[in-house]
Design a protein around this motif. Sequence first.
Motif, PDB file in Angstrom:
ATOM      1  N   ALA A 110     143.986  52.233  -0.392  1.00  0.00           N
ATOM      2  CA  ALA A 110     144.433  53.452  -1.077  1.00  0.00           C
ATOM      3  C   ALA A 110     143.480  53.813  -2.212  1.00  0.00           C
ATOM      4  N   SER A 111     142.958  52.814  -2.908  1.00  0.00           N
ATOM      5  CA  SER A 111     141.998  53.076  -3.979  1.00  0.00           C
ATOM      6  C   SER A 111     140.693  53.647  -3.425  1.00  0.00           C
ATOM      7  N   ILE A 112     140.257  53.126  -2.302  1.00  0.00           N
ATOM      8  CA  ILE A 112     139.049  53.647  -1.662  1.00  0.00           C
ATOM      9  C   ILE A 112     139.283  55.084  -1.202  1.00  0.00           C
ATOM     10  N   LEU A 113     140.469  55.356  -0.666  1.00  0.00           N
ATOM     11  CA  LEU A 113     140.774  56.707  -0.197  1.00  0.00           C
ATOM     12  C   LEU A 113     140.870  57.705  -1.343  1.00  0.00           C
ATOM     13  N   ALA A 114     141.222  57.250  -2.528  1.00  0.00           N
ATOM     14  CA  ALA A 114     141.194  58.153  -3.687  1.00  0.00           C
ATOM     15  C   ALA A 114     139.762  58.619  -3.946  1.00  0.00           C
ATOM     16  N   CYS A 115     138.809  57.718  -3.787  1.00  0.00           N
ATOM     17  CA  CYS A 115     137.395  58.100  -3.935  1.00  0.00           C
ATOM     18  C   CYS A 115     136.947  59.017  -2.799  1.00  0.00           C
ATOM     19  N   VAL A 116     137.490  58.792  -1.600  1.00  0.00           N
ATOM     20  CA  VAL A 116     137.174  59.668  -0.466  1.00  0.00           C
ATOM     21  C   VAL A 116     137.680  61.080  -0.747  1.00  0.00           C
ATOM     22  N   LEU A 127     147.438  60.185  -6.941  1.00  0.00           N
ATOM     23  CA  LEU A 127     147.169  60.236  -8.380  1.00  0.00           C
ATOM     24  C   LEU A 127     145.736  59.838  -8.700  1.00  0.00           C
ATOM     25  N   GLY A 128     145.216  58.844  -7.984  1.00  0.00           N
ATOM     26  CA  GLY A 128     143.820  58.456  -8.198  1.00  0.00           C
ATOM     27  C   GLY A 128     142.866  59.564  -7.805  1.00  0.00           C
ATOM     28  N   GLY A 129     143.125  60.204  -6.670  1.00  0.00           N
ATOM     29  CA  GLY A 129     142.289  61.320  -6.241  1.00  0.00           C
ATOM     30  C   GLY A 129     142.358  62.489  -7.203  1.00  0.00           C
ATOM     31  N   GLU A 130     143.577  62.798  -7.676  1.00  0.00           N
ATOM     32  CA  GLU A 130     143.732  63.893  -8.642  1.00  0.00           C
ATOM     33  C   GLU A 130     142.998  63.587  -9.943  1.00  0.00           C
ATOM     34  N   TYR A 131     143.117  62.358 -10.406  1.00  0.00           N
ATOM     35  CA  TYR A 131     142.441  61.975 -11.648  1.00  0.00           C
ATOM     36  C   TYR A 131     140.922  62.108 -11.512  1.00  0.00           C
TER      37      TYR A 131
END
Length: 171
Positions: free
Chosen positions: A74-80, A132-136
């Motif tokens: 999920a953390s990697i997908l936030a970067c994607v 939330l990670g992607g939005e941030y």
Amino acid sequence: MATKFRSSAFDPILIASQIVFVQAAGYVSGSLAILLVELLVGSPIRLNHLLSFTEVRLDTVFGWCILGANVLNASILACVLLIVVQRSKLCLDFACTQHFIHLIVTSMYSGRIPNTLVWWLQTGFTLAIMALGGEYLCMRRELEPINLTSQRKRDEPNHSFEMERLNAPDP
């Protein structure tokens, strides 16, 4: 007519290609994270670990490792999302779409809709991390200053001054 940075026109081909890319990136990074767990734990390499909801368990060490691999994914997908979507207001949409498609794939692979509380909690948690990670990350990029003028660096020499000095007559 001047062109806009982002057109507001509906582009279904772009959206579909972004969904396919995010989904593919999710399965590739998830496969790599789970492969790493399988190699570290010494478990046999199986597709079940990625697609079966019964593998996410809290009563075994391997179940916790699968849970950790999913959080890493999920953390990697936030970067994607930062790379592919690039807009903070679309991150939740793409994260929900990715998880909904994964729910369908998991249900088809297992032959039934997931019915374990741990899987649903893990899915909600990874959805929150991804959205939330992607939005941030996207908001940080959107808020970066835009240089409208080309400013020289302080260390860069002033070539016009150098040319005037070289062309000036010797005293």
